[in-house]
Design a protein around this motif. Structure first.
Motif, mmCIF file in Angstrom:
data_model
loop_
_atom_site.group_PDB
_atom_site.id
_atom_site.type_symbol
_atom_site.label_atom_id
_atom_site.label_comp_id
_atom_site.label_asym_id
_atom_site.label_seq_id
_atom_site.Cartn_x
_atom_site.Cartn_y
_atom_site.Cartn_z
ATOM 1 N N MET A 209 -11.321 1.651 -0.541
ATOM 2 C CA MET A 209 -9.878 1.434 -0.673
ATOM 3 C C MET A 209 -9.520 -0.054 -0.600
ATOM 4 S SD MET A 209 -7.133 2.920 -1.424
ATOM 5 C CE MET A 209 -7.563 4.642 -1.372
ATOM 6 N N LYS A 210 -10.266 -0.785 0.182
ATOM 7 C CA LYS A 210 -10.057 -2.242 0.279
ATOM 8 C C LYS A 210 -10.193 -2.890 -1.103
ATOM 9 C CE LYS A 210 -11.446 -4.828 4.331
ATOM 10 N NZ LYS A 210 -12.569 -5.056 5.248
ATOM 11 N N GLU A 211 -11.223 -2.485 -1.828
ATOM 12 C CA GLU A 211 -11.461 -3.039 -3.166
ATOM 13 C C GLU A 211 -10.386 -2.550 -4.138
ATOM 14 O OE1 GLU A 211 -13.730 -5.395 -3.825
ATOM 15 O OE2 GLU A 211 -14.054 -5.266 -1.674
ATOM 16 N N PHE A 212 -10.044 -1.272 -4.006
ATOM 17 C CA PHE A 212 -8.996 -0.719 -4.872
ATOM 18 C C PHE A 212 -7.703 -1.521 -4.720
ATOM 19 C CE2 PHE A 212 -5.201 1.757 -5.490
ATOM 20 C CZ PHE A 212 -5.394 2.286 -6.749
ATOM 21 N N ARG A 213 -7.341 -1.800 -3.476
ATOM 22 C CA ARG A 213 -6.066 -2.491 -3.216
ATOM 23 C C ARG A 213 -6.048 -3.916 -3.781
ATOM 24 N NH1 ARG A 213 -5.134 -0.209 2.993
ATOM 25 N NH2 ARG A 213 -4.361 1.847 2.357
ATOM 26 N N LYS A 214 -7.223 -4.545 -3.851
ATOM 27 C CA LYS A 214 -7.283 -5.893 -4.426
ATOM 28 C C LYS A 214 -6.803 -5.880 -5.880
ATOM 29 C CE LYS A 214 -11.297 -7.448 -1.784
ATOM 30 N NZ LYS A 214 -12.714 -7.844 -1.874
ATOM 31 N N VAL A 215 -7.146 -4.811 -6.600
ATOM 32 C CA VAL A 215 -6.737 -4.715 -8.003
ATOM 33 C C VAL A 215 -5.300 -4.215 -8.105
ATOM 34 C CG1 VAL A 215 -7.240 -3.614 -10.228
ATOM 35 C CG2 VAL A 215 -9.118 -4.350 -8.737
ATOM 36 N N HIS A 216 -4.991 -3.198 -7.324
ATOM 37 C CA HIS A 216 -3.646 -2.589 -7.349
ATOM 38 C C HIS A 216 -2.556 -3.634 -7.082
ATOM 39 C CE1 HIS A 216 -0.519 0.411 -6.443
ATOM 40 N NE2 HIS A 216 -0.272 -0.283 -5.352
ATOM 41 N N GLN A 217 -2.813 -4.550 -6.134
ATOM 42 C CA GLN A 217 -1.756 -5.499 -5.754
ATOM 43 C C GLN A 217 -1.406 -6.468 -6.883
ATOM 44 O OE1 GLN A 217 -2.783 -8.110 -2.518
ATOM 45 N NE2 GLN A 217 -4.811 -8.530 -3.349
ATOM 46 N N PHE A 218 -2.367 -6.680 -7.799
ATOM 47 C CA PHE A 218 -2.067 -7.572 -8.919
ATOM 48 C C PHE A 218 -1.790 -6.809 -10.201
ATOM 49 C CE2 PHE A 218 -4.670 -10.412 -6.151
ATOM 50 C CZ PHE A 218 -3.565 -11.129 -5.694
ATOM 51 N N ASN A 219 -1.759 -5.507 -10.089
ATOM 52 C CA ASN A 219 -1.424 -4.679 -11.236
ATOM 53 C C ASN A 219 0.057 -4.287 -11.161
ATOM 54 O OD1 ASN A 219 -1.921 -1.315 -12.171
ATOM 55 N ND2 ASN A 219 -1.885 -3.014 -13.579
ATOM 56 N N VAL A 220 0.421 -3.481 -10.152
ATOM 57 C CA VAL A 220 1.857 -3.184 -9.976
ATOM 58 C C VAL A 220 2.407 -3.745 -8.673
ATOM 59 C CG1 VAL A 220 2.031 -1.102 -11.388
ATOM 60 C CG2 VAL A 220 1.312 -0.904 -9.018
ATOM 61 N N PHE A 221 1.525 -4.126 -7.762
ATOM 62 C CA PHE A 221 1.829 -4.540 -6.394
ATOM 63 C C PHE A 221 2.329 -3.367 -5.555
ATOM 64 C CE2 PHE A 221 4.760 -6.214 -3.084
ATOM 65 C CZ PHE A 221 3.770 -6.678 -2.230
ATOM 66 N N THR A 222 3.435 -2.726 -5.981
ATOM 67 C CA THR A 222 3.945 -1.605 -5.196
ATOM 68 C C THR A 222 4.724 -0.659 -6.101
ATOM 69 O OG1 THR A 222 5.082 -1.029 -3.145
ATOM 70 C CG2 THR A 222 6.089 -2.767 -4.476
ATOM 71 N N VAL B 49 0.533 5.054 -5.569
ATOM 72 C CA VAL B 49 0.348 4.450 -6.900
ATOM 73 C C VAL B 49 1.475 4.861 -7.849
ATOM 74 C CG1 VAL B 49 -2.174 4.272 -6.710
ATOM 75 C CG2 VAL B 49 -1.176 6.380 -7.615
ATOM 76 N N ALA B 50 1.573 4.144 -8.957
ATOM 77 C CA ALA B 50 2.623 4.421 -9.950
ATOM 78 C C ALA B 50 2.132 5.496 -10.923
ATOM 79 C CB ALA B 50 2.991 3.147 -10.693
ATOM 80 N N GLY B 51 1.842 6.658 -10.389
ATOM 81 C CA GLY B 51 1.299 7.764 -11.188
ATOM 82 C C GLY B 51 -0.221 7.741 -11.153
ATOM 83 N N ALA B 52 -0.803 8.924 -11.413
ATOM 84 C CA ALA B 52 -2.262 9.050 -11.346
ATOM 85 C C ALA B 52 -2.945 8.163 -12.381
ATOM 86 C CB ALA B 52 -2.658 10.506 -11.558
ATOM 87 N N ILE C 148 0.824 -1.229 0.000
ATOM 88 C CA ILE C 148 0.000 0.000 0.000
ATOM 89 C C ILE C 148 0.851 1.268 0.000
ATOM 90 C CG2 ILE C 148 -1.954 -1.151 1.089
ATOM 91 C CD1 ILE C 148 -1.154 0.107 3.744
ATOM 92 N N GLY C 149 2.172 1.114 0.106
ATOM 93 C CA GLY C 149 3.059 2.277 0.122
ATOM 94 C C GLY C 149 3.792 2.379 1.445
ATOM 95 N N VAL C 150 4.927 3.081 1.419
ATOM 96 C CA VAL C 150 5.764 3.250 2.615
ATOM 97 C C VAL C 150 4.967 4.006 3.695
ATOM 98 C CG1 VAL C 150 7.783 4.591 3.400
ATOM 99 C CG2 VAL C 150 7.948 3.118 1.359
ATOM 100 N N GLU C 151 5.016 3.496 4.910
ATOM 101 C CA GLU C 151 4.165 4.060 5.972
ATOM 102 C C GLU C 151 4.446 5.543 6.222
ATOM 103 O OE1 GLU C 151 3.779 1.662 9.462
ATOM 104 O OE2 GLU C 151 3.031 3.329 10.667
#
Ligand code: PMP
Ligand code: GLN
Length: 385
Positions: free
Chosen positions: A251-264, A93-96, A63-66
């Motif tokens: 955000m919970k749902e967003f992170r489900k997709v983000h983690q398999f898109n770029v992960f971090t 995120v990796a850019g907007a 989710i990004g550096v704390e």
């Protein structure tokens, strides 16, 4: 294989890539694609290399550096009076563009309607379509690009899943006022409609006005995600780092997709940005900095035959040329690039139907000497005011 059914049959190469390439080919001053021609702060570069050398080179948290999320929360809560929680409500995120894309992936299902206000940033429509969404277009036109919220409301249907908004607005430079958010608030009240607010130019609001963020409207925030870009804020468009903010449920749902898109996202850059954000002066002066550039560019344009359209924010300036030429804006943009040596973006590129109001977009995120040189070239353009 001989042929393939394209999911995006209408899509070619983005206009920003096309015009920057044309600018290079003709040695033109590139006021087309939106990026600064000056470097970012060397302190920020030193911080990135410091963390790289110190060994911060493995996966940071998904989710990004704390520390970065905490700095972002402090910054936005101070500016917008929000109560964003760095643990649950923010993802780096990796850019907007990536943030917008994943948000759409998380919430759009085939057949969902998504309302887009055009002119619109060129990634919105294809991102909707790739997930099977149906873009519903509300069209604004030159020179005032006003949104009539009553007419806008007529586009809302039981199938509306998401509304995309952008303030400060690329390419028009228009900024939402409190009344705009309030109008939208009453339109979506009692529905399940979500909002995606693109606020990448949050710091570029001019003439003593304040950026009105969706984060400042609790009723709207509970159904929203808002996206931001460090590329715009710290003159680092090539780094592709930004953040997205929304309530835990979304955000919970967003992170489900983000983690398999770029992960971090790039690790040393996140640590560097976390330190750099400690000093509010690193972003607080941005509006003045760019307002000066806007005004300087307008002074240059005053001696050229275009009719500028007031820019309230962003680093873009629109101008009308219909009194000079009947060429469509795509042709005219190419002519300005080839013949007069100044590359611009035709505003029809921001419309699905390529609406041509004979308007071009200049990016003024440039050094004064380049803006002056561009002004000199634009004075050579034929026609009368
Ligand atoms: N939204 C808008 C309105 C933009 O102008 C841009 C271009 N920078 C983006 C999103 C994309 O930002 P990023 O480079 O961080 O992906
Ligand atoms: N946002 C930038 C613009 O509007 C360009 C981003 C890109 O090149 N994809 O010019």
């Amino acid at each position: 294989m001989k042929a393939i059914t394209s999911k995006l049959p209408q899509v070619g190469t983005t206009i920003f890539t096309v015009m920057s390439a044309l600018a290079r080919e003709h040695g033109a001053i590139n006021l087309s694609q939106g990026f600064p021609n000056f470097d970012c702060d060397s302190q920020l570069k030193d911080l990135v290399s410091y963390y790289m050398k110190k060994g911060y080179n493995q996966y940071p948290p998904m989710i990004g550096v704390e520390k970065l999320r905490k700095q972002i929360a402090k910054k936005v809560n101070t500016a917008y009076g929000s109560t964003v929680d760095p643990m649950t409500d923010i993802t780096v995120v990796a850019g907007a563009t990536q943030g917008l894309f994943c948000a759409m992936g998380a919430f759009i299902s085939p057949g969902d309607e998504v309302i887009i206000i055009e002119p619109a940033y060129d990634s919105y429509r294809p991102s909707v379509e790739v997930f099977g969404g149906i873009p519903i277009i509300y069209e604004c036109s030159a020179p005032d690009y006003r949104i009539n919220w009553e007419d806008f409301g007529k586009l809302i249907s039981p199938k509306t899943r998401l509304i995309l908004v952008n303030t400060p607005h690329n390419p028009t430079g228009k900024c939402f006022k409190r009344e705009d958010w309030k109008a939208l608030e009453s339109l979506v009240a009692g529905t399940e409609i979500l909002l995606l607010s693109d606020e990448v130019y949050e710091h570029l609001v001019f003439d003593e006005e304040q950026h009105q963020s969706i984060l400042g409207f609790p009723e709207l925030y509970q159904r929203s995600l808002a996206v931001y870009s460090f590329g715009k804020t710290f003159h680092t468009t090539g780094w592709k780092v930004g953040y997205i903010i929304g309530p835990e449920l979304l955000m919970k749902e967003f992170r489900k997709v983000h983690q398999f898109n770029v992960f971090t996202v790039h690790s040393p850059t996140q640590y560097a940005l976390a330190d750099y954000l400690e000093e509010a002066s690193h972003y607080e002066g941005l509006a003045n900095f760019f307002q000066e550039k806007r005004d300087y560019f307008l002074e240059q344009l005053a001696h050229a035959p275009f009719t500028p359209i007031p820019s309230e924010g962003t680093y873009f300036q629109l101008a009308q040329y219909g009194h000079l030429s009947q060429e469509n804006d795509a042709e005219y943009a190419k002519k300005l690039t080839r013949k007069y040596g100044v590359a611009v973006i035709p505003v029809s590129a921001f419309y699905s139907n390529k609406r041509d109001d004979k308007v071009v977009r200049f990016c003024f995120a440039k050094t004064k000497d380049l803006l002056k040189q561009a002004g000199e070239r634009l004075r050579e353009v034929g026609g009368s005011r």
